[in-house]
Write an enzyme that holds these catalytic residues in place. Structure first.
Site, PDB file in Angstrom:
ATOM      1  N   ASP A   1      32.413 -19.757 -14.287  1.00 58.15           N
ATOM      2  CA  ASP A   1      31.070 -19.213 -14.101  1.00 58.15           C
ATOM      3  C   ASP A   1      30.867 -18.121 -15.152  1.00 58.15           C
ATOM      4  OD1 ASP A   1      28.655 -18.245 -12.751  1.00 58.15           O
ATOM      5  OD2 ASP A   1      29.927 -16.659 -11.931  1.00 58.15           O
TER       6      ASP A   1
ATOM      7  N   ASP B   1      27.994 -15.101 -14.959  1.00 55.88           N
ATOM      8  CA  ASP B   1      27.644 -13.812 -14.343  1.00 55.88           C
ATOM      9  C   ASP B   1      28.707 -13.375 -13.333  1.00 55.88           C
ATOM     10  OD1 ASP B   1      25.342 -13.478 -15.741  1.00 55.88           O
ATOM     11  OD2 ASP B   1      23.969 -13.865 -14.095  1.00 55.88           O
TER      12      ASP B   1
ATOM     13  N   ARG C   1      23.888 -10.823 -15.986  1.00 59.14           N
ATOM     14  CA  ARG C   1      22.917 -10.809 -17.077  1.00 59.14           C
ATOM     15  C   ARG C   1      23.313  -9.886 -18.225  1.00 59.14           C
ATOM     16  NH1 ARG C   1      21.448 -13.883 -18.997  1.00 59.14           N
ATOM     17  NH2 ARG C   1      19.573 -13.108 -19.975  1.00 59.14           N
TER      18      ARG C   1
ATOM     19  N   ARG D   1      13.033 -24.439 -15.377  1.00 61.62           N
ATOM     20  CA  ARG D   1      14.104 -24.893 -16.250  1.00 61.62           C
ATOM     21  C   ARG D   1      14.171 -26.415 -16.175  1.00 61.62           C
ATOM     22  NH1 ARG D   1      18.602 -20.493 -14.100  1.00 61.62           N
ATOM     23  NH2 ARG D   1      17.494 -18.618 -14.786  1.00 61.62           N
TER      24      ARG D   1
ATOM     25  N   ARG E   1      11.507 -11.781 -12.773  1.00 63.37           N
ATOM     26  CA  ARG E   1      12.594 -11.654 -13.743  1.00 63.37           C
ATOM     27  C   ARG E   1      12.306 -10.617 -14.830  1.00 63.37           C
ATOM     28  NH1 ARG E   1      16.573 -15.230 -13.083  1.00 63.37           N
ATOM     29  NH2 ARG E   1      17.406 -14.566 -15.098  1.00 63.37           N
TER      30      ARG E   1
ATOM     31  N   ARG F   1      16.678  -4.258 -11.010  1.00 61.69           N
ATOM     32  CA  ARG F   1      17.565  -5.338 -10.545  1.00 61.69           C
ATOM     33  C   ARG F   1      18.590  -4.791  -9.548  1.00 61.69           C
ATOM     34  NH1 ARG F   1      19.180 -10.053 -13.175  1.00 61.69           N
ATOM     35  NH2 ARG F   1      17.675 -10.846 -14.674  1.00 61.69           N
TER      36      ARG F   1
ATOM     37  N   SER G   1      17.547 -13.506  -7.690  1.00 58.70           N
ATOM     38  CA  SER G   1      16.877 -14.803  -7.632  1.00 58.70           C
ATOM     39  C   SER G   1      17.680 -15.836  -6.859  1.00 58.70           C
ATOM     40  CB  SER G   1      16.605 -15.312  -9.056  1.00 58.70           C
ATOM     41  OG  SER G   1      17.826 -15.555  -9.725  1.00 58.70           O
TER      42      SER G   1
ATOM     43  N   ASP H   1      32.522 -15.898  -8.908  1.00 58.77           N
ATOM     44  CA  ASP H   1      32.445 -14.748  -8.000  1.00 58.77           C
ATOM     45  C   ASP H   1      31.640 -15.027  -6.737  1.00 58.77           C
ATOM     46  OD1 ASP H   1      30.087 -14.851  -9.624  1.00 58.77           O
ATOM     47  OD2 ASP H   1      29.624 -12.777  -9.059  1.00 58.77           O
TER      48      ASP H   1
ATOM     49  N   THR I   1      38.498 -29.749  -7.097  1.00 66.02           N
ATOM     50  CA  THR I   1      38.820 -28.543  -7.858  1.00 66.02           C
ATOM     51  C   THR I   1      39.797 -27.643  -7.115  1.00 66.02           C
ATOM     52  OG1 THR I   1      37.043 -27.171  -6.909  1.00 66.02           O
ATOM     53  CG2 THR I   1      36.483 -28.546  -8.826  1.00 66.02           C
TER      54      THR I   1
END
Length: 268
Positions: free
Chosen positions: A33, A35, A42, A144, A155, A162, A200, A230, A247
């Protein structure tokens, strides 16, 4: 005398030649991952972390699995991300790259159809308009290729805003409540909702979570698949791939923790 030409940066060996530890279980790959795992949310990964990841690539195949689009991932871990890593799966793998080449692409617009997509977007915007939260900014929906990213605060908020919203949401459960409403309202659309990051949550077709990327590594013969993330708790955007039977999931608390766990597992 002319200066000697710069020495080329050594590249990791080909994918099939990299091994680490006991390989009796097959071909090994480590998926990460972004973030909270390779960088702060970010934020940009540190030079130390980026150097460590390249060191890791010398002994194990490395893939990046991010919910963000490729542009945002590149901002966090480098403009040459698709060639700096063996696999890069942006938007959970809906845009997939291997060794710098695109190997897969899918989009939510084709899946839902324009009418359903419009109904969903309209409902989300009306819902956010009626929310009573401390701060609202702009860009409440980011469209997206493979998902919608929905942010109650917007955003366009600052990093300070944030951080404040994340703390507020821990108690108020704004995102959790909104997801519950959407699940009920649009139960017939076959969608999954995944809370990630600070502000988000993502909306995408069922099966288009981070497990979507596994088809590409399985096709290439990897069957010893490690994942580091995380938000591995139920409802977090790492949960599905972390808990998938294909996994070996590793929960991390920070980039430093990622480095420590990988050192013990792959470099000791």
């Amino acid at each position: 005398l002319s200066a000697a030409p710069p020495r080329p940066t050594p590249r990791p060996p080909p994918l099939t030649d990299r091994r680490s530890g006991d390989m009796s279980s097959g071909k090994r790959i480590a998926l990460f991952d972004v973030d909270g795992t390779l960088s702060k949310p970010r934020g940009k990964a540190t030079e130390e972390m980026l150097a460590f990841m390249q060191q890791l690539r010398k002994v194990v195949t490395v893939g990046i699995v991010g919910g963000s689009d490729l542009k945002k991932i590149a901002e966090q871990i480098g403009a040459d991300v698709t060639t700096d890593y063996d696999y890069v799966f942006s938007e959970n793998g809906l845009l997939a790259h291997k060794a710098g080449e695109e190997i897969g692409r899918a989009d939510i617009k084709s899946f839902l159809g324009e009418d359903n997509l419009k109904k969903l977007i309209n409902f989300v915007l009306h819902y956010i308009a009626d929310l009573d939260i401390p701060v609202k900014r702009g860009t409440f929906i980011e469209f997206r290729a493979g998902m919608l990213n929905v942010s109650p605060i917007g955003r366009n908020c600052s990093q300070e805003e944030r951080d404040a919203f994340e703390k507020f949401d821990e108690g108020a459960g704004v995102r959790k409540k909104m997801v519950a409403v959407l699940k009920e309202k649009f139960a017939d659309l076959g969608l999954t909702y995944s809370i990630g990051g600070q502000i988000s949550f993502d909306v995408f077709p069922k099966g288009w979570d981070k497990t979507y990327c596994l088809q590409f590594v399985e096709k290439d013969g990897f069957d010893d698949i490690h994942f580091f993330g995380d938000k591995t708790y139920e409802g977090g955007n790492d949960f599905e791939i972390f808990s998938d039977p294909r996994t070996k999931g590793h929960t991390v608390t920070s980039p430093d923790d990622t480095r420590e766990q990988c050192t013990k597992l792959f470099l000791s």
